[in-house]
Design a protein around this motif. Structure first.
Motif, short mmCIF file in Angstrom:
data_model
loop_
_atom_site.label_atom_id
_atom_site.label_comp_id
_atom_site.label_asym_id
_atom_site.label_seq_id
_atom_site.Cartn_x
_atom_site.Cartn_y
_atom_site.Cartn_z
N PHE A 1 0.88 -1.28 0.21
CA PHE A 1 -0.15 -0.06 0.00
C PHE A 1 0.80 1.08 -0.24
O PHE A 1 1.81 1.38 0.77
CB PHE A 1 -0.83 0.12 1.36
CG PHE A 1 -1.87 -1.22 1.31
CD1 PHE A 1 -3.21 -1.08 0.66
CD2 PHE A 1 -1.50 -2.44 1.79
CE1 PHE A 1 -3.80 -2.21 0.63
CE2 PHE A 1 -2.08 -3.53 1.89
CZ PHE A 1 -3.58 -3.36 1.23
N PRO A 2 0.77 2.14 -1.02
CA PRO A 2 1.68 3.38 -0.98
C PRO A 2 1.51 4.33 -0.09
O PRO A 2 1.93 5.32 -0.16
CB PRO A 2 1.36 3.80 -2.47
CG PRO A 2 -0.04 3.30 -2.72
CD PRO A 2 0.00 2.20 -2.07
N GLU A 3 -0.09 4.53 0.23
CA GLU A 3 -0.20 5.41 1.31
C GLU A 3 -1.02 4.91 2.46
O GLU A 3 -1.64 3.79 2.46
CB GLU A 3 -1.33 6.72 0.69
CG GLU A 3 -0.50 7.31 -0.58
CD GLU A 3 0.55 8.02 -0.24
OE1 GLU A 3 0.80 8.62 0.94
OE2 GLU A 3 1.37 8.57 -1.18
N GLY A 4 -0.83 5.74 3.73
CA GLY A 4 -1.51 5.16 4.84
C GLY A 4 -3.08 5.70 4.74
O GLY A 4 -3.53 6.78 4.07
N GLY A 5 -3.75 4.93 5.53
CA GLY A 5 -5.28 5.46 5.38
C GLY A 5 -6.10 3.96 5.38
O GLY A 5 -5.59 3.03 5.42
N LEU A 6 -7.39 4.49 5.11
CA LEU A 6 -8.38 3.21 4.97
C LEU A 6 -8.73 2.74 3.61
O LEU A 6 -8.75 3.70 2.77
CB LEU A 6 -9.77 3.64 5.61
CG LEU A 6 -10.88 2.37 5.73
CD1 LEU A 6 -10.54 1.39 6.52
CD2 LEU A 6 -12.01 3.21 6.22
N TYR A 7 -8.54 1.56 3.42
CA TYR A 7 -8.89 1.06 1.98
C TYR A 7 -10.04 0.16 2.08
O TYR A 7 -10.31 -0.88 3.09
CB TYR A 7 -7.59 0.11 1.38
CG TYR A 7 -6.42 1.05 1.10
CD1 TYR A 7 -5.98 1.50 -0.24
CD2 TYR A 7 -5.74 1.46 2.26
CE1 TYR A 7 -4.92 2.02 -0.37
CE2 TYR A 7 -4.58 2.23 1.80
CZ TYR A 7 -3.92 2.44 0.52
OH TYR A 7 -3.13 3.31 0.28
N GLU A 8 -10.93 0.13 0.92
CA GLU A 8 -12.10 -0.63 0.84
C GLU A 8 -11.99 -1.68 -0.35
O GLU A 8 -11.51 -1.21 -1.62
CB GLU A 8 -13.20 0.26 0.51
CG GLU A 8 -13.69 1.25 1.76
CD GLU A 8 -14.26 0.51 2.86
OE1 GLU A 8 -14.55 -0.67 2.96
OE2 GLU A 8 -14.35 1.21 4.09
N PHE A 9 -12.18 -2.86 -0.06
CA PHE A 9 -12.09 -3.77 -1.28
C PHE A 9 -13.56 -4.43 -1.45
O PHE A 9 -14.22 -4.94 -0.74
CB PHE A 9 -11.15 -5.11 -0.81
CG PHE A 9 -9.69 -4.48 -0.67
CD1 PHE A 9 -8.79 -5.10 -1.80
CD2 PHE A 9 -9.08 -3.95 0.35
CE1 PHE A 9 -7.61 -4.56 -1.84
CE2 PHE A 9 -7.74 -3.62 0.38
CZ PHE A 9 -7.10 -3.79 -0.66
N THR A 10 -13.83 -4.73 -2.59
CA THR A 10 -15.04 -5.46 -3.17
C THR A 10 -14.54 -6.49 -4.14
O THR A 10 -14.18 -6.14 -5.09
CB THR A 10 -16.03 -4.59 -3.79
OG1 THR A 10 -16.45 -3.32 -2.98
CG2 THR A 10 -17.21 -5.30 -4.09
N LEU A 11 -14.79 -7.95 -3.55
CA LEU A 11 -14.27 -8.87 -4.46
C LEU A 11 -15.68 -9.55 -4.88
O LEU A 11 -16.51 -10.00 -3.83
CB LEU A 11 -13.39 -10.00 -3.76
CG LEU A 11 -12.30 -9.15 -2.95
CD1 LEU A 11 -11.45 -10.32 -2.25
CD2 LEU A 11 -11.44 -8.70 -3.95
N SER A 12 -15.91 -9.91 -6.17
CA SER A 12 -17.01 -10.23 -6.72
C SER A 12 -16.74 -11.52 -7.60
O SER A 12 -15.94 -11.41 -8.37
CB SER A 12 -17.77 -9.08 -7.52
OG SER A 12 -18.01 -8.06 -6.60
N THR B 1 -21.79 -13.82 -6.29
CA THR B 1 -21.57 -13.32 -4.93
C THR B 1 -20.44 -12.41 -4.82
O THR B 1 -19.55 -12.24 -5.58
CB THR B 1 -21.28 -14.72 -4.11
OG1 THR B 1 -21.41 -14.43 -2.61
CG2 THR B 1 -19.81 -15.10 -4.24
N SER B 2 -20.52 -11.59 -3.92
CA SER B 2 -19.56 -10.68 -3.33
C SER B 2 -19.34 -10.53 -2.02
O SER B 2 -20.12 -10.72 -1.15
CB SER B 2 -19.98 -9.46 -4.10
OG SER B 2 -21.02 -8.63 -3.46
N THR B 3 -18.06 -9.78 -1.68
CA THR B 3 -17.66 -9.62 -0.17
C THR B 3 -16.93 -8.23 -0.11
O THR B 3 -16.42 -8.11 -1.20
CB THR B 3 -16.88 -10.89 0.36
OG1 THR B 3 -16.69 -10.32 1.85
CG2 THR B 3 -15.48 -11.04 -0.42
#
Length: 215
Positions: A115-126, A137-139
């Motif tokens: 991860f190149p920057e600090g902070g919150l990342y959101e992932f959506t895997l479908s 399906t997705s998560t």
């Protein structure tokens, strides 16, 4: 009667249909291991698992990857031919035509994430059916990346302080006074007095009834 029977059939159909829909949502599951303390620009090894549980067969599927955050991470995965791919850049995992799945199985894909920057990342895997573009399906997963070791140490120190405060509160409950000193007449004493008065009244009633005392 016919209307009631028709209504019953409709309700039964809806219930059965709902059961099938909820069951189908559990056929396939995508799990991403995010139980890490992650630092900016420090690669981590994680696993993405596609799990089937008596799942219906599909001939052409692949995993769609959507990432949002303060920067674009690199998610490096290696295919069966030994070629590495950045699935965050590609936006999916699997060949363009997809791959076949079905039944009960667990497919594990090791991923190296940076991860190149600090902070919150959101992932959506479908899990997507390539044939018609539908989502099977997705998560969604959230990952917080610390800017540096100092930020991580400060967070861990704050957590330890909260845990120690909670422990001290629990221990101090041992010194709580269980029995407070009583003042005046207690409820038990009032109950005894009431019972005595009732007994006297009942005794007087039976005496008057049995011996017919005249006033």
């Amino acid at each position: 009667m016919k209307k009631k029977g028709l209504l019953f059939l409709i309700l039964a159909f809806l219930l059965i249909g709902g059961t099938l829909i909820f069951a189908s949502a559990e056929d396939y599951t995508i799990v991403m291991d995010t139980n890490y303390n992650i630092l900016k620009n420090v690669p981590i090894q994680t696993d993405v698992k596609l799990i089937g549980n008596n799942a219906p067969a599909y001939t052409n599927v692949r995993v769609k990857v959507d990432v949002s955050g303060p920067g674009t991470p690199t998610l490096m995965a290696t295919d069966s031919e030994g070629t590495q791919w950045d699935i965050a850049e590609l936006g999916y995992w699997g060949p363009p035509d997809g791959f076949a799945v079905g039944g009960t199985f667990t497919n594990t894909t090791p991923v190296t994430a940076t991860f190149p920057e600090g902070g919150l990342y959101e992932f959506t895997l479908s899990l997507v059916n390539v044939t018609d573009g539908s989502t099977i399906t997705s998560t969604k997963e959230s990952i917080y990346v610390y800017r540096d070791q100092q930020e991580l140490d400060d967070v861990l120190a704050g957590q330890n302080q909260v845990n120690n405060t909670t422990t001290n509160v629990v221990e101090n409950t041992d010194n709580v006074v269980e029995n407070l000193p009583q003042t005046g007449t207690s409820i038990t004493e009032y109950a005894i007095y009431a019972a005595i008065i009732v007994a006297i009244c009942m005794a007087g009633y039976f005496i008057i009834r049995n011996y017919k005392i005249k006033w």
